[in-house]
Write an enzyme that holds these catalytic residues in place. Structure first.
Site, PDB file in Angstrom:
ATOM      1  N   LYS A  54      23.277 -22.336  53.984  1.00  0.00           N
ATOM      2  CA  LYS A  54      23.834 -20.974  54.010  1.00  0.00           C
ATOM      3  C   LYS A  54      24.386 -20.654  55.404  1.00  0.00           C
ATOM      4  CE  LYS A  54      22.562 -16.108  54.164  1.00  0.00           C
ATOM      5  NZ  LYS A  54      21.457 -15.166  54.410  1.00  0.00           N
TER       6      LYS A  54
ATOM      7  N   LYS B 176      23.323 -16.092  66.255  1.00  0.00           N
ATOM      8  CA  LYS B 176      22.519 -16.841  65.291  1.00  0.00           C
ATOM      9  C   LYS B 176      23.324 -17.978  64.660  1.00  0.00           C
ATOM     10  CE  LYS B 176      19.449 -16.946  61.415  1.00  0.00           C
ATOM     11  NZ  LYS B 176      18.670 -16.284  60.371  1.00  0.00           N
TER      12      LYS B 176
END
Lengths: 295, 295, 295, 295
Positions: free
Chosen positions: B245, B170
Site C-alpha cells: 500500500k 512517511k
C-alpha cells in the site's frame, strides 16, 4: 618480516608504504617504473618478476586491478607460483570474483602455499591513513598469521570464513550499498519534488526504519551531511566506476550461482547509464543527478 | 480535553484507549458496532455521525484505512466539515496520499479549521504500547497544540513542515525501507548461495557501508536477529500488504510529480508478486522467500 | 566434402545427420560414446581427437554448449588448432560470447585458417528438419564457401558481417525476444485480470502496435495460438534455461561494452527467478506463470 | 444524425470535422473559444454546456484529456447526465482508466443511457485522415449503432467486449508497445556497441523471433526505417508524454487489480526519466537516446 608486494597502484602504493614504515623489508613488483622508483626511494627493493619476489620472501601480498591480472601474476611463466617455496604465506587483496580466488588458492595449495583473499574497503584515503577494513577469507592459521600484518595497513580485520569468503563478503556488502544509495537518492528526490525540506526528511529517515549508511553518513543530497562527497561536488569518494565494477562482480557471481538479484541488476544498469552520460568519474552518490530536475 | 475520535480499527482502537487512559473525554465513531461497544465499555461516548462528533468536541482525530474513507468522513453529507465549528483543531492520522490531505486541509481552512496530517509508524504493537512515531505536517500552532496529545499515544512526535509533509515523510521513508529490505534479502541470499555464513555476513554488513535498519534490526534471514519476524516465521510485524500500500502511495505520488523512482517501482512489483503468490499476509521481510531455494 | 564435425549433442547430432544425408563424408568427435556410435551407424567415421579430425578434413564444424568447451576444443593439447592445416575452413555454430569467438578466430588466422561463427536458431526441431537459421559472421569468402553447406542444415543463411557478428546478431535478437515475451505475458495477464477476453485481446494486439512474434506466433496464454507451447503445457519449445543462457551472454557482453540494457537485465532476473522456482525446464513462455493467479 | 461533440483538442477537432464532412449535424462544446469558433466556421453549432448539448442530440461523443475531465463533463452541475434524455447513445473516446469508465457507464445506465468507451489509436495524423482505430467496449446494441459513425472517423472499429474493455485493450496494447520499444532500443544499441551494422541487425530481427512493430515499422535507430520518426529527428509521432500517460494508466490499473507488471513499471520509469531530461516532447522512440553514446 620479508614481504613481496606486487601491485603498486593507487591502493597498493600507500599500503606498501605503511608496511615499510612499520619496519618490514619489502620487495616490490609492478609494470609501472615510476611507482617502483617511488617505493625504492622509500626503502623497498625492486624485484624483477613476481616469481623472483615470491621465491625470496616469507609473505606475498598482491593488490591488482582485476581477475586477469591476478591470473597472470600467479600463473604466468615467471609468476608467483613458478617461484614460490612451500610454506610461504600469500594474500591477495584485489577485489575480484570468488571463483578466480578459489582457483588460485587451489593451485597455491598444490605448491604448499596457504593463500587467503583479503579485499579491502576504505578507498585511497583509508589506504594512506592505514585505516582500511580487510575482509579475510582463509584458514584459521592463515588468518592468525596475517592479522598482525594487515593491522599495519588497516583498522578492522575481519575473518569471513574459508578462502573466497572475503570476496563474497565484499561483493554482498557492496551490492547492498549500491542499492541503498539509489534508494536514498529516490527517497530524497521524491521528497524534494513533493515539497518537504530535504534536511528535515533526512533527519526523519535517519531516526526511522529507512536509516542506513547511505543516508546518515553519505547522504547524496548536497548539504545534508557536510563531510559527504555530495557536499563537495561529488569528488573524492568511492567512484561510480568502482561501484559499477563491484556490481558487475556481484551480478556475474549471482549468474554463475543461478541466484536472482533483481534490484542489484537494475542498480548495475543505473550506474552503467550514469557512466554512459559521462559521470562515471564522480562519486557513486552522484547517481542522484539522474533523479533531479536541473533548470 | 474533549476529543472526537473517528476510526476504531486495529490502529485506531488502541490509540483511542490510550487517550481515555490519559484522562480525555472521547466521542467515537466507526461503522463497526463491535468496535464502538468495546470503546464505550472503556468509557467513550458513541456519536451518531462524524459531523455530530466534530460539532461537540475541541479536537477531531481521524484514523482511517484509505483516502476514500477520509474523503467520505470529511466531505460526506453528515461528515466532519458539515458539523465542525470554526476554531476546532483536526488531525488526520491515516496514511494516505499528500494530495488528498491538502484538499481536505484546504476545505477545512475555509471552515476555520486548522487541519494537520500525522501518519504514524510503529504498527499495532506501538499503538497499544503508546510508542508510535507521529510524522506531523501542519502549522506551527497546530503542532504546538497537538504535540502533548499525540505524545499520549506515541513516543516520537516530529514536525515535518506544512500540512501534507507528514505523509510525504512517511512515504519517502517507506519507499526507502521497501527497497532496503529487498537489498538486504538479495545480499543475504547471494552470500548464502556463494557459501558464506549468513551470521558472519550480517555482522560484516552491519559494521560496514551496507549497514541499515533492515539488516541490523530486522534482518530477513531467519535466526540472524532473534527479535525479528524472520526468526518467528515472518509473523507479527509489518505486513507485506501494508508495504505494498505504501509503495503504491509513493509511486503514485511520484507519477503525479513526474518524478522517477526506478528501484521503488521495481520494489512495488516484487511485493505485488509476493502477494500474488499468496504471501501478502506475512511480514514484508518474507520477500526473501523469492530469493531462496527450498528443497 | 570431407567434414570434421565436433559436438554431437541435441543440436549437433541431427545437424551432422543432415550433412551425411546430403552426401558429405563426416569424421565426428564427441566425449559421449553413445552419440559417436549412433552417428557411426549412420555412416560417419569416428576421430580420436579434434586435432586429428581437423587435420584430415576440408571443413571443421563445431557445435558446443559453451565458451569453455569451444576454447578447449580449439586450444587444447590435441585441439583443432594443434592439428589443422592452413587453408582449411572452420565454422563454429555454438552460441557463445563474441569475445571468445574473436579470440579463437584470431588464433585460427595465425594458423592460416579462416574461421566464421554461425550460431543458429530454430531449436532441435529445426535441426532435425534442416530448417535452422544460421547467423554467419565471417569474411565474404568464408561465407561464400560455407553457404551451400549450411543450407543443407538450414533454410535461412544470413551474412551478418565480420567474424563475431553472428553471435552479436543472435544475442541481440534473443535479448529482444526475452523482453518481448515478458511484455506479452504482462499485457495478457493484466488484460485478463481487468476482464477482457484473452483471445480478443490477442487479436487486437496482433493487428496493432503491440504486434510481435511473441504474441502472434508464440502467445504465452494457453489456447490463444494452437501451435504454441502454451497450448501444450509449455513443453517442447525453447527452454527457459536456454533463454537464461542467452540473456546471460547478452548482459555480460553489454557489461564488457559498458552498454546499459535495463529491461534486458530485469528480464534475465525474471527468468532466473523462474528457474529458482523449478520451472527452468519449461518453455520460456511459461514466464507468464509468474503473473497468473492460480486458485 | 444529430451529434453532441464535447472536447475539441488536437484529436477531437479533426474527428468532429470528419463527422461534419460526412453530413452529420454537430453541436460542439469546449472550454477553448478558439476551437469552438473554428468548428463553427465549418458548420457546427456551439452549445453552452455539456448538459444542453446532451439534451438536444441523439448521440453524445466525448474526447477529453483525462479522467477528471470526463467526470466533470458527465457529473458536473450542467454536465451530460444532468441534461441527457433516456435512450440517447453515448460514447467516450478519451483514453482514461477502466474504473472511471465503468462508473460513468453505471451512472449513465441509471439515466437510461447506453454508454460505450472507444479509445483510439492512430494519433493526430489518423484523426485528420479518418484512419483511426477505435477499440470499443459496450453492449452489442451500442456497438452496432456506433460502428457506422465511428467508421467515418476511423478505419478499424473493433468490438472488445462490454463497457471498459476498450480502455483495457488500449492500455494492454500500449503497455506492450512501451516495453517492446525499449527492448528494440536496447537490442539495437547493444548491437551497435558490439560492432554489427544496425541495418543488418534490424533485417535479421525483422525476419526472426524478435520481429515486432517497434522494429519493423517504427525502428528507433535513425535511418533504418525511412518513414519512422527516428529518421526525422524523432518528431511527429507518438509523444513520449503520451506513452508515459498510458503506462501510468496501465500500472495504476494493475495496482488496483493487484496484478504485477514488472517490465511495465520499469518502462514507465524510463520514460519518466526521459521526460525529466527534457525529452518528453520527442517521439517515444527517442528513448533510445538513453542508450547511445554521443561524443
Amino acid at each position: 618480516m620479508r614481504i613481496a608486494f606486487i601491485g603498486l597502484g593507487n591502493m597498493g602504493a600507500p599500503m606498501a608504504r605503511n608496511l615499510i614504515n612499520a619496519g618490514h623489508r619489502l620487495q616490490v613488483v609492478d609494470v609501472n617504473t615510476g611507482a617502483l622508483e617511488q617505493l625504492a626511494a622509500q626503502g623497498a627493493q625492486i624485484a624483477a618478476t613476481p616469481g623472483q619476489a615470491a621465491a625470496e620472501n616469507e609473505l606475498v601480498i598482491t593488490m591488482l586491478p582485476a581477475a586477469r591480472h591476478v591470473r597472470e601474476v600467479y600463473f604466468g611463466e615467471s609468476g608467483v607460483l613458478a617461484g614460490i617455496r612451500a610454506g610461504t604465506l600469500a594474500v591477495d587483496c584485489s577485489t575480484i570474483d570468488p571463483t578466480t580466488v578459489r582457483e588460485v588458492a587451489a593451485a597455491a595449495a598444490k605448491a604448499g602455499v596457504d593463500l587467503a583473499d583479503a579485499p579491502v574497503s576504505g578507498g585511497t584515503g583509508g589506504a594512506a591513513a592505514g585505516t582500511l577494513t580487510f575482509m579475510v577469507g582463509g584458514s584459521a592459521e592463515a588468518f592468525a598469521q596475517l592479522q598482525p600484518v594487515l593491522a599495519q595497513m588497516g583498522r578492522n580485520i575481519v575473518h569471513c570464513g574459508e578462502v573466497g569468503t572475503g570476496q563474497i563478503a565484499k561483493i554482498c556488502n557492496n551490492l547492498l550499498l549500491g542499492i541503498s544509495m539509489i534508494g536514498v537518492a529516490e527517497a530524497m528526490a521524491l521528497g524534494h519534488a513533493l515539497g518537504i525540506d530535504t534536511q528535515v526528511l533526512a533527519g526523519i529517515i535517519n531516526s526511522s526504519t529507512g536509516r542506513c549508511w547511505s543516508s546518515d553518513t553519505y547522504n547524496p543530497w548536497p548539504g545534508v551531511i557536510d563531510t559527504a562527497p555530495a557536499s563537495r561536488g561529488y569528488t573524492g569518494g568511492f567512484g561510480a566506476q568502482l561501484m559499477l565494477k563491484d556490481l558487475g562482480l556481484a551480478t556475474e557471481a549471482a549468474r554463475q550461482a543461478q541466484q536472482p538479484v533483481v534490484l542489484g541488476a537494475v542498480a548495475q544498469q543505473l550506474y552503467q547509464a550514469m557512466s554512459l552520460r559521462g559521470e562515471g568519474g564522480l562519486d557513486f552518490s552522484a547517481i542522484i543527478n539522474a533523479y533531479r530536475r536541473f533548470e
